[in-house]
Write an enzyme that holds these catalytic residues in place. Structure first.
Site, short mmCIF file in Angstrom:
data_model
loop_
_atom_site.label_atom_id
_atom_site.label_comp_id
_atom_site.label_asym_id
_atom_site.label_seq_id
_atom_site.Cartn_x
_atom_site.Cartn_y
_atom_site.Cartn_z
N HIS A 171 72.43 27.88 16.14
CA HIS A 171 73.06 28.41 14.92
C HIS A 171 72.02 29.16 14.09
O HIS A 171 70.97 28.63 13.76
CB HIS A 171 73.64 27.25 14.09
CG HIS A 171 74.80 27.65 13.24
ND1 HIS A 171 74.72 28.67 12.32
CD2 HIS A 171 76.08 27.19 13.18
CE1 HIS A 171 75.90 28.80 11.71
NE2 HIS A 171 76.74 27.92 12.23
N HIS A 198 76.58 31.32 39.20
CA HIS A 198 77.64 32.08 38.53
C HIS A 198 77.38 32.15 37.03
O HIS A 198 76.88 31.19 36.43
CB HIS A 198 79.00 31.44 38.78
CG HIS A 198 79.31 31.20 40.23
ND1 HIS A 198 79.63 32.22 41.10
CD2 HIS A 198 79.31 30.06 40.96
CE1 HIS A 198 79.83 31.72 42.29
NE2 HIS A 198 79.64 30.41 42.25
N ASN A 251 89.30 41.26 24.88
CA ASN A 251 88.56 40.17 24.25
C ASN A 251 89.56 39.13 23.77
O ASN A 251 90.22 39.31 22.76
CB ASN A 251 87.73 40.71 23.09
CG ASN A 251 86.91 39.61 22.39
OD1 ASN A 251 87.07 38.43 22.66
ND2 ASN A 251 86.04 40.01 21.49
N HIS A 258 80.70 35.74 27.58
CA HIS A 258 81.85 36.03 26.73
C HIS A 258 82.17 37.52 26.74
O HIS A 258 81.32 38.37 26.46
CB HIS A 258 81.55 35.57 25.30
CG HIS A 258 82.50 36.10 24.28
ND1 HIS A 258 83.87 35.97 24.41
CD2 HIS A 258 82.30 36.78 23.12
CE1 HIS A 258 84.46 36.54 23.37
NE2 HIS A 258 83.53 37.04 22.58
N HIS A 273 88.34 44.08 31.14
CA HIS A 273 89.21 45.18 31.56
C HIS A 273 90.67 44.74 31.65
O HIS A 273 91.57 45.43 31.17
CB HIS A 273 88.75 45.70 32.93
CG HIS A 273 89.54 46.86 33.44
ND1 HIS A 273 90.70 46.70 34.20
CD2 HIS A 273 89.37 48.21 33.30
CE1 HIS A 273 91.18 47.88 34.51
NE2 HIS A 273 90.40 48.81 33.98
N CYS A 286 84.18 33.24 18.23
CA CYS A 286 84.51 33.32 19.66
C CYS A 286 83.80 32.26 20.50
O CYS A 286 84.16 32.07 21.66
CB CYS A 286 84.17 34.71 20.20
SG CYS A 286 85.10 36.04 19.40
#
Length: 486
Positions: free
Chosen positions: A293, A377, A414, A381, A410, A214
């Site tokens: 990573h 802001h 995802n 994710h 909402h 993702c």
């Protein structure tokens, strides 16, 4: 006796440390200026005559040389001209009742798995308008290669068409093409599919990233940045998506049923440029990309793992250690990005606490930097309610700071790597993005990775009249209950 609050002390400390250079240098400059002003014209001319001409020439040459080296070594500015997010049609909508009815029919021999999915959905934070591709609406689903390609075409082409309409971009203007889609990697590639559909130039530099989770959207941005540094006067088109059709799990393993409840249709097309003439019309300037990573650790490597269940059905296994590993990856990412973005006052407090824990008392509570000092802001994710909750707690963010993430989860679910762009779109649709505002995008991905991107708003952005939030932004934010009883 007047009492001074702790907050007043902290504000005073932050102002003093963050403006220490101005507070020390300005008085010196003023003092020198006053001294020069006091000198008469004759004294000033006499002093200048004492400086030899060759010294003046050498000084000028040095300044020109240093300036030239600086300009040549300075990296090119990368601008985000605009972006577009895919909005699925209402025919793909999956209300809770529909989702559960399908689950009962597909898993009719395993009622415990149906109950498990119901409990997950009740606490997921998803709404009634999230969407799944047409093939998943069949009973049983039909995850064929043809239907997967059809989903990829409608999501990707619709996003690109919207972007071209917004920016005036023509196919021949695209110099670099990067596509990221983790689980669907056909031959020819998705990037080749785009080249074929839009008849892009034969010398285009195209890349197709798969299997990177993702957070692959920010990896694509990082790759585009590197390519734009070495290819002047270029446009880069980045496509971030996840194709759901071939990845809907039809087995009964609980850890592999979780993605069915969370992942939904989505995609985004982003136009980046290093052209100076695009500076005035671009929405954002790319400031930093930080990648972390943790794949060297076995638990981190296997916490999001594609595999077959005992019945031979393929799915994504989400480990119970996922949130712990995500927290560790976030800490590593914060350690790297902190010195790049935090004001000096926060860095000093963090350093002093770290030294105190090492030298005096290891039980001292670690200092969590106030990232609200660095960003206006936050785009976290929308991987799930637990992910947003954990980051809000760890970064000490307010409800408004994570509003874009919660509302995106909402409304759209995802959507994998594209979720960050739906969140940015939410902030713009609310009319909150002003010139100079700084945005922090944070994403997690299999492997295990935590990646960040920092953007600076180039101009005050007018509330858009199009985009995925066009017909529903007035309804948001909505109150999301802890449990939705189904």
């Amino acid at each position: 006796m007047m009492r001074v609050s702790r907050r007043s002390v902290k504000v005073g400390y932050q102002y003093l440390v963050n403006h220490i250079l101005s507070l020390t240098v300005v008085p010196i400059i003023v003092g020198v200026g006053v001294q020069i002003f006091r000198c008469g014209p004759e004294e000033l001319v006499k002093y200048l005559e004492q400086v030899e001409l060759i010294q003046m020439l050498f000084l000028c040459l040095m300044m020109i040389s240093v300036g030239t080296v600086y300009l040549m070594s300075k990296p090119r500015s990368i601008y985000l001209v605009d972006y577009a997010c895919y909005k699925p049609p209402v025919t793909c909508r999956v209300p809770f009742s529909t989702f559960m009815e399908h689950s009962r029919l597909i898993l009719k021999d395993n009622p415990k798995s149906v109950d498990f999915q119901m409990r997950i959905l009740e606490r997921s934070g998803l709404g009634e308008e999230t969407c799944l591709p047409p093939s998943i609406h069949y009973i049983p689903p039909t995850p064929t290669m043809e239907s997967a390609r059809a989903e990829a075409e409608v999501v990707i082409f619709s996003s690109i068409d919207s972007l071209m309409l917004k920016t005036g971009l023509r196919p021949k203007d695209i110099d670099i093409l990067i596509v990221n889609c983790s689980l669907f990697s056909p031959t020819p590639s998705l990037s080749a599919m785009i080249i074929n559909n839009y008849k892009l130039r034969s010398n285009i530099k195209s890349y197709n990233l798969s299997g990177m989770g993702c957070s692959a959207g920010l990896i694509s941005i990082d790759l585009a940045r590197d390519l734009l540094q070495v290819h002047p006067n270029s446009h880069a088109l980045v496509i971030s998506t996840e194709i759901i059709t071939p990845n809907y799990y039809q087995g009964s393993e609980r850890a592999m049923l979780l993605p069915n409840c969370l992942f939904r249709m989505g995609g985004a097309a982003i136009l980046l440029s290093n052209k100076r003439r695009d500076r005035s019309r671009a929405k954002y300037k790319l400031v930093h990309v930080v990648r972390t990573h943790k794949g060297a650790d076995d638990k981190a490597y296997k916490c999001v793992y594609e595999q077959e269940d005992p019945q031979g059905k393929v799915g994504i296994n989400l480990s119970k250690d996922l949130m712990v590993i995500a927290g560790e990856a976030l800490k590593s990412n914060i350690t790297t990005i902190g010195p790049l973005v935090l004001p000096a006052s926060e860095q000093l407090l963090f350093l002093f606490t770290l030294i105190g824990r090492k030298i005096f008392n290891p039980k001292w509570k670690p200092y969590i930097p106030d990232f609200k000092q660095a960003f206006e802001h936050f785009c976290i994710h929308a991987g799930g309610r637990a992910v947003i909750d954990e980051l809000q707690k760890n970064l000490q963010l307010s409800a408004e700071h994570v509003e874009a993430s919660r509302m995106t989860l909402h409304r759209f679910g995802n959507t994998s790597s594209s979720s960050l762009w739906y969140e940015l779109g939410y902030i713009e649709a609310k009319g909150r993005m002003k010139k100079g505002d700084r945005v922090w995008q944070i994403a997690f991905g299999s492997g295990f990775k935590c990646n960040s991107a920092v953007w600076k708003c180039n101009r005050t952005i007018k509330t858009p009249t199009d985009g995925p939030w066009q017909d529903c932004i007035d309804r948001y934010p909505v109150q999301i209950p802890e449990i939705v009883k189904l």
